[in-house]
Design a protein around this motif. Sequence first.
Motif, mmCIF file in Angstrom:
data_model
loop_
_atom_site.group_PDB
_atom_site.id
_atom_site.type_symbol
_atom_site.label_atom_id
_atom_site.label_comp_id
_atom_site.label_asym_id
_atom_site.label_seq_id
_atom_site.Cartn_x
_atom_site.Cartn_y
_atom_site.Cartn_z
ATOM 1 N N PHE A 62 -5.769 -15.206 11.012
ATOM 2 C CA PHE A 62 -6.396 -16.486 11.349
ATOM 3 C C PHE A 62 -7.392 -16.984 10.301
ATOM 4 O O PHE A 62 -7.926 -18.066 10.427
ATOM 5 N N ARG A 63 -7.644 -16.159 9.268
ATOM 6 C CA ARG A 63 -8.594 -16.607 8.245
ATOM 7 C C ARG A 63 -8.249 -15.981 6.900
ATOM 8 O O ARG A 63 -7.574 -14.940 6.854
ATOM 9 N N PRO A 64 -8.712 -16.603 5.836
ATOM 10 C CA PRO A 64 -8.486 -15.971 4.530
ATOM 11 C C PRO A 64 -9.357 -14.730 4.398
ATOM 12 O O PRO A 64 -10.512 -14.731 4.836
ATOM 13 N N LEU A 65 -8.801 -13.671 3.837
ATOM 14 C CA LEU A 65 -9.549 -12.410 3.729
ATOM 15 C C LEU A 65 -9.661 -12.005 2.263
ATOM 16 O O LEU A 65 -8.662 -11.984 1.539
ATOM 17 N N ASP A 66 -10.871 -11.732 1.852
ATOM 18 C CA ASP A 66 -11.114 -11.319 0.476
ATOM 19 C C ASP A 66 -11.557 -9.858 0.505
ATOM 20 O O ASP A 66 -12.701 -9.547 0.818
ATOM 21 N N VAL A 67 -10.618 -8.972 0.237
ATOM 22 C CA VAL A 67 -10.902 -7.537 0.399
ATOM 23 C C VAL A 67 -11.071 -6.885 -0.972
ATOM 24 O O VAL A 67 -10.261 -7.091 -1.868
ATOM 25 N N HIS A 68 -12.136 -6.101 -1.089
ATOM 26 C CA HIS A 68 -12.432 -5.498 -2.396
ATOM 27 C C HIS A 68 -12.041 -4.027 -2.480
ATOM 28 O O HIS A 68 -12.161 -3.431 -3.531
ATOM 29 N N HIS A 69 -11.612 -3.429 -1.366
ATOM 30 C CA HIS A 69 -11.287 -2.004 -1.420
ATOM 31 C C HIS A 69 -10.072 -1.771 -2.325
ATOM 32 O O HIS A 69 -9.087 -2.521 -2.249
ATOM 33 N N TRP A 70 -10.152 -0.718 -3.131
ATOM 34 C CA TRP A 70 -9.113 -0.489 -4.158
ATOM 35 C C TRP A 70 -7.720 -0.342 -3.538
ATOM 36 O O TRP A 70 -6.733 -0.825 -4.100
ATOM 37 N N LEU A 71 -7.619 0.305 -2.394
ATOM 38 C CA LEU A 71 -6.298 0.574 -1.813
ATOM 39 C C LEU A 71 -5.631 -0.732 -1.355
ATOM 40 O O LEU A 71 -4.430 -0.944 -1.579
ATOM 41 N N ILE A 72 -6.436 -1.586 -0.724
ATOM 42 C CA ILE A 72 -5.877 -2.852 -0.224
ATOM 43 C C ILE A 72 -5.457 -3.736 -1.408
ATOM 44 O O ILE A 72 -4.423 -4.403 -1.370
ATOM 45 N N ARG A 73 -6.235 -3.697 -2.481
ATOM 46 C CA ARG A 73 -5.854 -4.450 -3.689
ATOM 47 C C ARG A 73 -4.586 -3.860 -4.304
ATOM 48 O O ARG A 73 -3.710 -4.597 -4.753
ATOM 49 N N PHE A 74 -4.523 -2.535 -4.279
ATOM 50 C CA PHE A 74 -3.378 -1.839 -4.882
ATOM 51 C C PHE A 74 -2.068 -2.220 -4.179
ATOM 52 O O PHE A 74 -1.026 -2.343 -4.828
ATOM 53 N N VAL A 75 -2.141 -2.399 -2.856
ATOM 54 C CA VAL A 75 -0.905 -2.731 -2.112
ATOM 55 C C VAL A 75 -0.669 -4.242 -2.040
ATOM 56 O O VAL A 75 0.191 -4.695 -1.305
ATOM 57 N N GLY A 76 -1.459 -4.999 -2.790
ATOM 58 C CA GLY A 76 -1.211 -6.442 -2.868
ATOM 59 C C GLY A 76 -1.977 -7.266 -1.862
ATOM 60 O O GLY A 76 -1.592 -8.397 -1.568
ATOM 61 N N GLY A 77 -3.051 -6.697 -1.279
ATOM 62 C CA GLY A 77 -3.884 -7.449 -0.332
ATOM 63 C C GLY A 77 -3.421 -7.269 1.095
ATOM 64 O O GLY A 77 -2.426 -6.574 1.354
ATOM 65 N N PRO A 78 -4.141 -7.898 2.050
ATOM 66 C CA PRO A 78 -3.788 -7.727 3.470
ATOM 67 C C PRO A 78 -2.601 -8.606 3.878
ATOM 68 O O PRO A 78 -2.738 -9.588 4.594
ATOM 69 N N THR A 79 -1.424 -8.236 3.396
ATOM 70 C CA THR A 79 -0.216 -8.989 3.732
ATOM 71 C C THR A 79 0.459 -8.353 4.941
ATOM 72 O O THR A 79 0.099 -7.236 5.345
ATOM 73 N N ASP A 80 1.473 -9.040 5.485
ATOM 74 C CA ASP A 80 2.177 -8.490 6.646
ATOM 75 C C ASP A 80 2.877 -7.177 6.294
ATOM 76 O O ASP A 80 2.760 -6.182 7.015
ATOM 77 N N ALA A 81 3.543 -7.171 5.144
ATOM 78 C CA ALA A 81 4.288 -5.959 4.764
ATOM 79 C C ALA A 81 3.331 -4.790 4.500
ATOM 80 O O ALA A 81 3.533 -3.689 5.010
ATOM 81 N N SER A 82 2.276 -5.045 3.719
ATOM 82 C CA SER A 82 1.375 -3.949 3.360
ATOM 83 C C SER A 82 0.668 -3.394 4.591
ATOM 84 O O SER A 82 0.497 -2.192 4.738
ATOM 85 N N LEU A 83 0.288 -4.287 5.511
ATOM 86 C CA LEU A 83 -0.432 -3.804 6.701
ATOM 87 C C LEU A 83 0.471 -3.057 7.666
ATOM 88 O O LEU A 83 0.023 -2.096 8.310
ATOM 89 N N MET A 84 1.741 -3.468 7.754
ATOM 90 C CA MET A 84 2.662 -2.712 8.619
ATOM 91 C C MET A 84 2.847 -1.303 8.058
ATOM 92 O O MET A 84 2.856 -0.321 8.804
ATOM 93 N N VAL A 85 2.965 -1.222 6.719
ATOM 94 C CA VAL A 85 3.143 0.097 6.092
ATOM 95 C C VAL A 85 1.866 0.925 6.237
ATOM 96 O O VAL A 85 1.894 2.081 6.686
ATOM 97 N N LEU A 86 0.711 0.330 5.880
ATOM 98 C CA LEU A 86 -0.547 1.086 5.915
ATOM 99 C C LEU A 86 -0.887 1.561 7.329
ATOM 100 O O LEU A 86 -1.315 2.700 7.518
ATOM 101 N N SER A 87 -0.688 0.678 8.313
ATOM 102 C CA SER A 87 -1.020 1.098 9.677
ATOM 103 C C SER A 87 -0.045 2.165 10.161
ATOM 104 O O SER A 87 -0.426 3.085 10.900
ATOM 105 N N GLY A 88 1.216 2.076 9.713
ATOM 106 C CA GLY A 88 2.195 3.115 10.049
ATOM 107 C C GLY A 88 1.816 4.446 9.417
ATOM 108 O O GLY A 88 1.881 5.498 10.061
ATOM 109 N N VAL A 89 1.378 4.383 8.168
ATOM 110 C CA VAL A 89 0.947 5.617 7.475
ATOM 111 C C VAL A 89 -0.291 6.190 8.163
ATOM 112 O O VAL A 89 -0.443 7.407 8.272
ATOM 113 N N ALA A 90 -1.154 5.305 8.649
ATOM 114 C CA ALA A 90 -2.364 5.781 9.344
ATOM 115 C C ALA A 90 -1.998 6.545 10.614
ATOM 116 O O ALA A 90 -2.622 7.559 10.937
#
Lengths: 329, 215
Positions: A62-90
């Motif tokens: 619902f809003r633009p997110l500016d994330v500075h953590h290295w891992l989130i930047r590494f996976v290309g930001g808080p996108t749908d694909a990256s978050l589905m993968v990261l939350s699955g890995v979690a």
Amino acid sequence: MSAAAGPSVWTRVADRLAHREPATALALFRIGVGLSVLYTVVPIRRSGVLPLVWMDRAYGGFRPLDVHHWLIRFVGGPTDASLMVLSGVAVLAGLLLVIGFGGRITALATGQLMLGLFAISPETSGGHDLLLSNALWLLVLSPSTATLSLDARLFGDDHAFFSPRPVAAWPRYVAIFQLVLVYTTTGMQKLGMEWMPWGHWTALYYALLTPSWQRYDTAWVPRLFPLTQVATALTWLWEVGSPLWLLAYWYRATRDRPGRLRALCNRLDLRAALAIFGILMHLGLWALMDLGPFSLVTLSFYACLWHPDEYARLWRRLRGLLRGLLRRP
Amino acid sequence: MKHLRTILVLLHVLAITLLAFPAPVGLTQRALAQPEIQDTIQADAEALQDLGVDLGPQRLSALLWSAGSRFLAARRTLLAPFRPYARAVGCEQGWRMFGTLNRRPAWLLIELQEGETWRPIYRSRSETLSWHRQWLDQERMRAQVNQFAWLRHRQSYDELGTWLARQAAVEFPQANHIRLSMEQRSIPAPAVLEKDGWPPPTLRWQTVHSLDKFR
């Protein structure tokens, strides 16, 4: 220093930190932390709130997110694909912590992963996230998979799920200190008049009626107002008094020394009394308020309050009881 | 090895202790002016007066601002060497939990305009007005809405409204607007609440979003 004066404070501290003990308490701590990771991520995935909480607007949030953590930047930001993968890995990481696979590497990876996820949306974060990341760092420092783990079964010296192999005890001491620090400083910061006698100890009354945290309808709260006052006063006193835990450990470690207070605290087991109040408080919080994984992650630290020998005694007693029950005609 | 371990463990313990030590983080003139904080200062000033310290709420407020600002500046310097470690490994501290209670909490209310009438479809913790409560009642979103209840993060509130309007435009083809409000109520004293129930709300941050632009 003369020999009669005994070892210096530094030497005594160094000796204490070099102490070794079975890893049972740290293993139980690890299991609790693993469950806390699952309790953090699984409800977000199951409820479908993941895009709202952790995804950028361009990908369903619902809003633009500016994330500075290295891992989130590494996976290309808080996108749908990256978050589905990261939350699955979690979720997978949480399971690995519970079963004890991957040793400190799993804890380190989970810690960085959770730090990345928590960094996405600080507005939806809470104290439990901070406590969880602290717990995960302690697991990086701990040989917590030395027992009660798949690691012990597969790679341990005796290839057994339970292993009495002694490991460094200091991570357990640090976990206890961390717990005391949380309670003491949260108590010190409860400066709102609702926590004070001149505010009539109304803090719990207000907290239970705040819609943000209600788990169930709390229409009964006004009728039990005096009880909420007592609970408010006790909670605050217990929190600011939690350094007594450190005193209790000091008394246990020096039980041979004289002193009535020392003897009394050891006889009554001050440590256990403080822990029982804490456990009841967290169970009450969990039952009445939706604070996410807060109670679970905090109670995970409680596993470190007991010495592994006490767990061994408890286990022997439980096993004896169970055998006795099974032998009965 | 034994001594190196001792040094490192004690450094960690020192870092977390200093980081956790209470500080008025987020102290601003605006935060200090919030009604809940001013109520607390007023009560504290009265309590001090009972003890013979006659400061009054305004002087106490000024004193808190001046002492707090200086303390925060000194703290920043002291913590600077530990910050990179804490940030990298995740051992940052900050345990201000339920320090000040919100005695004027707010419920998120979402209404839909169909024709000329407004129909409520969601209210925080309502069993009947439960549109997408699986999202809005999830603990993370509760934390977000709790920020709105303190009248903080207005931009996020407006962005959430736009996002909900997009959802409503698809799910309610006959509706033309969605309206978000924070229903703020002062929590009455126990006897009053038991006898008279909740007082009528004051509507804060009421915003209307057109659904047409999402169709």
